[in-house]
Design a protein around this motif. Structure first.
Motif, PDB file in Angstrom:
ATOM      1  N   LEU A  40      -3.270  12.948   0.472  1.00  0.00           N
ATOM      2  CA  LEU A  40      -2.728  11.767   1.136  1.00  0.00           C
ATOM      3  C   LEU A  40      -3.776  10.681   1.348  1.00  0.00           C
ATOM      4  N   PRO A  42      -5.906   8.908  -0.600  1.00  0.00           N
ATOM      5  CA  PRO A  42      -5.837   7.653  -1.373  1.00  0.00           C
ATOM      6  C   PRO A  42      -4.687   6.751  -0.921  1.00  0.00           C
ATOM      7  N   ALA A  43      -3.527   7.363  -0.644  1.00  0.00           N
ATOM      8  CA  ALA A  43      -2.394   6.558  -0.189  1.00  0.00           C
ATOM      9  C   ALA A  43      -2.677   5.930   1.165  1.00  0.00           C
ATOM     10  N   LEU A  44      -3.321   6.698   2.057  1.00  0.00           N
ATOM     11  CA  LEU A  44      -3.649   6.165   3.368  1.00  0.00           C
ATOM     12  C   LEU A  44      -4.659   5.026   3.271  1.00  0.00           C
ATOM     13  N   LEU A  46      -5.052   2.998   0.677  1.00  0.00           N
ATOM     14  CA  LEU A  46      -4.331   1.846   0.146  1.00  0.00           C
ATOM     15  C   LEU A  46      -3.424   1.219   1.197  1.00  0.00           C
ATOM     16  N   LEU A  47      -2.749   2.062   1.983  1.00  0.00           N
ATOM     17  CA  LEU A  47      -1.879   1.555   3.036  1.00  0.00           C
ATOM     18  C   LEU A  47      -2.682   0.755   4.052  1.00  0.00           C
TER      19      LEU A  47
END
Length: 456
Positions: A40, A42-44, A46-47
């Motif tokens: 998670l 990388p997504a966090l 980017l978010l």
């Protein structure tokens, strides 16, 4: 009995040995927590970089002045609700939110229901959905051309003028006017012209006109002819173009090569009352009965009225509805596809039961179909409400510069005050924060609805 290094636990709890090592923590899906966090991360990141940081920075930047050097507190927010241009943008955004989603959802519902009843429903759905494949930029350019004022270029006005001309006769000589040097025709209001003096039987009246290009006359225009005396005490005359290519001739006289003006309406007026009327022939001559003797001759304004040029779609009054119309054209297919998917899942037995109970098709639609589709309709409506709050491209491209202020919306105003010459990034950030605050309640309603559906 126990092996080395272990103990057995008796019924009373005596002999309890040391606790075994704790097992690694796992998520509800059975995955180790550190593995889940690793995936998670990388997504966090980017978010945080693309959503959280911009929102936080915008809130912070909105508290400073145009160049960011001075802290102004909430002054930028106060300016939003005191600046006339921004207030117009707020008003138009409210109109968009109230009108566009409702129109798109209603059209999508109608299309979805009707296409179920025709053989070529799939082809119709494809055609209606096709505009979704076009970018907002391309759609804006298309509708800028559609709404062109000139009927020869704008499709909308070409249709409007064609329908108008079926019911209203068009003037053939819109720019014609009397030759003031030699004619006693004077303007009499409403675009009409009337002679100073009166006409007499036996003396042909001469009504020369100018202001028309010879090459713009109808292709079958004939040479003008001087009218002869009328029979039975009537009044005759000639209406012609007192000009010919190459020049020459005498002003106020019918010269060879000058063209007659066919179809010009001539009225004989006595004491303000029309006593006789006539229309000029192909050679420009006309003949009035004896009642016209001693009357003034009037050429009504209908002879010279400018041609109907259609509707000013992009004028101050209609520019916002016109842009909303282009948005409806683009997004009706989106609503239709979603609603059609929901309609496919409706229990047909309920519809048949309603028909068996005596309900007509309108009652089945209103009292059975629409309530069953309510969850899907809410999804479409909420999605479109969020979408229209961010509309920018269509307004910026379709609305011409003179009326862009009347069509302004918050997203466009944000661009204009920040990058479109305003250079006030503090006010632009404040408008962005206001847009976020307007979207949040709609998002909250959508999230609540999703949670309720999951709990069913």
């Amino acid at each position: 009995m126990s092996s080395a290094g272990t103990t057995t636990k008796t019924a009373g709890g005596a002999g309890e040995g040391p606790a075994s090592p704790a097992a690694p923590r796992k998520s509800v899906t059975g995955t180790r927590l550190w593995v889940a966090v690793l995936f998670l991360l990388p997504a966090l990141v980017l978010l945080g970089a693309l959503v959280v940081y911009p929102i936080g920075y915008s809130v912070w930047r909105s508290l400073f002045d145009a160049d960011g050097s001075g802290f102004v507190g909430l002054d930028n927010y106060a300016e939003i609700f005191s600046d006339d241009a921004t207030l117009v943008a707020v008003r138009n955004t409210a109109i968009w939110v109230a009108v566009a989603p409702a129109l798109v959802t209603a059209l999508g519902l109608i299309f979805a229901v009707l296409t179920e009843r025709v053989r070529w429903g799939t082809a119709f759905k494809l055609i209606v959905f096709m505009p979704m494949a076009i970018s907002m930029l391309a759609a804006g350019i298309i509708f800028r051309l559609v709404y062109e004022q000139d009927p020869d270029q704008g499709v909308a006005n070409a249709v409007v003028t064609s329908v108008h001309d079926v019911f209203v006769d068009e003037s053939v000589y819109p720019k014609a006017r009397p030759n003031a040097q030699v004619s006693d025709l004077k303007a009499s209001g409403g675009g009409s012209f009337i002679t100073d003096g009166t006409v007499r039987s036996g003396t042909p009246a001469l009504l020369p006109l100018v202001g028309i290009a010879p090459n713009s006359l109808p292709g079958d225009a004939r040479d003008a002819k001087a009218a002869g005396p009328a029979d039975a005490g009537g009044v005759t005359g000639t209406v012609w173009l007192d000009f010919r290519l190459g020049g020459g001739g005498e002003k106020g006289a019918v010269d060879p090569g000058e063209k007659g003006l066919e179809g010009v309406k001539v009225e004989a007026v006595k004491d303000g009352e029309v006593v006789a009327t006539a229309a000029s022939g192909g050679d420009g001559t006309f003949s009035l009965p004896a009642a016209a003797d001693g009357a003034q001759l009037r050429l009504p304004g209908s002879n010279f009225a400018a041609p109907y040029n259609g509707i000013d779609w992009l004028g101050p009054a209609l520019v916002t509805p016109a842009v909303i119309g282009s948005y409806v054209w683009m997004w009706a297919g989106f609503a239709m596809v979603l609603i059609a998917a929901g309609l496919a899942g409706v229990d047909r037995n309920l519809l048949e039961a309603a028909r068996v109970d005596g309900a007509n098709e309108w009652q089945v639609f209103r009292k059975v179909t629409v309530p069953l589709l309510a969850p899907v309709l809410v999804v479409v409506l909420v999605t479109l409400m969020i979408n229209v709050m961010k509309v920018f491209d269509l307004v910026y491209i379709i609305a011409p510069q003179p009326t862009q202020d009347e069509a302004n919306v918050l997203a466009l105003q944000l661009y204009l005050v920040s990058y479109g010459g305003g250079g006030d990034f503090g006010l632009g950030s404040a408008i962005g924060v206001v847009l976020l605050l307007l979207v949040l309640p709609v998002m909250w309603v959508n999230i609540r609805r999703l949670r309720k559906e999951r709990q069913r």
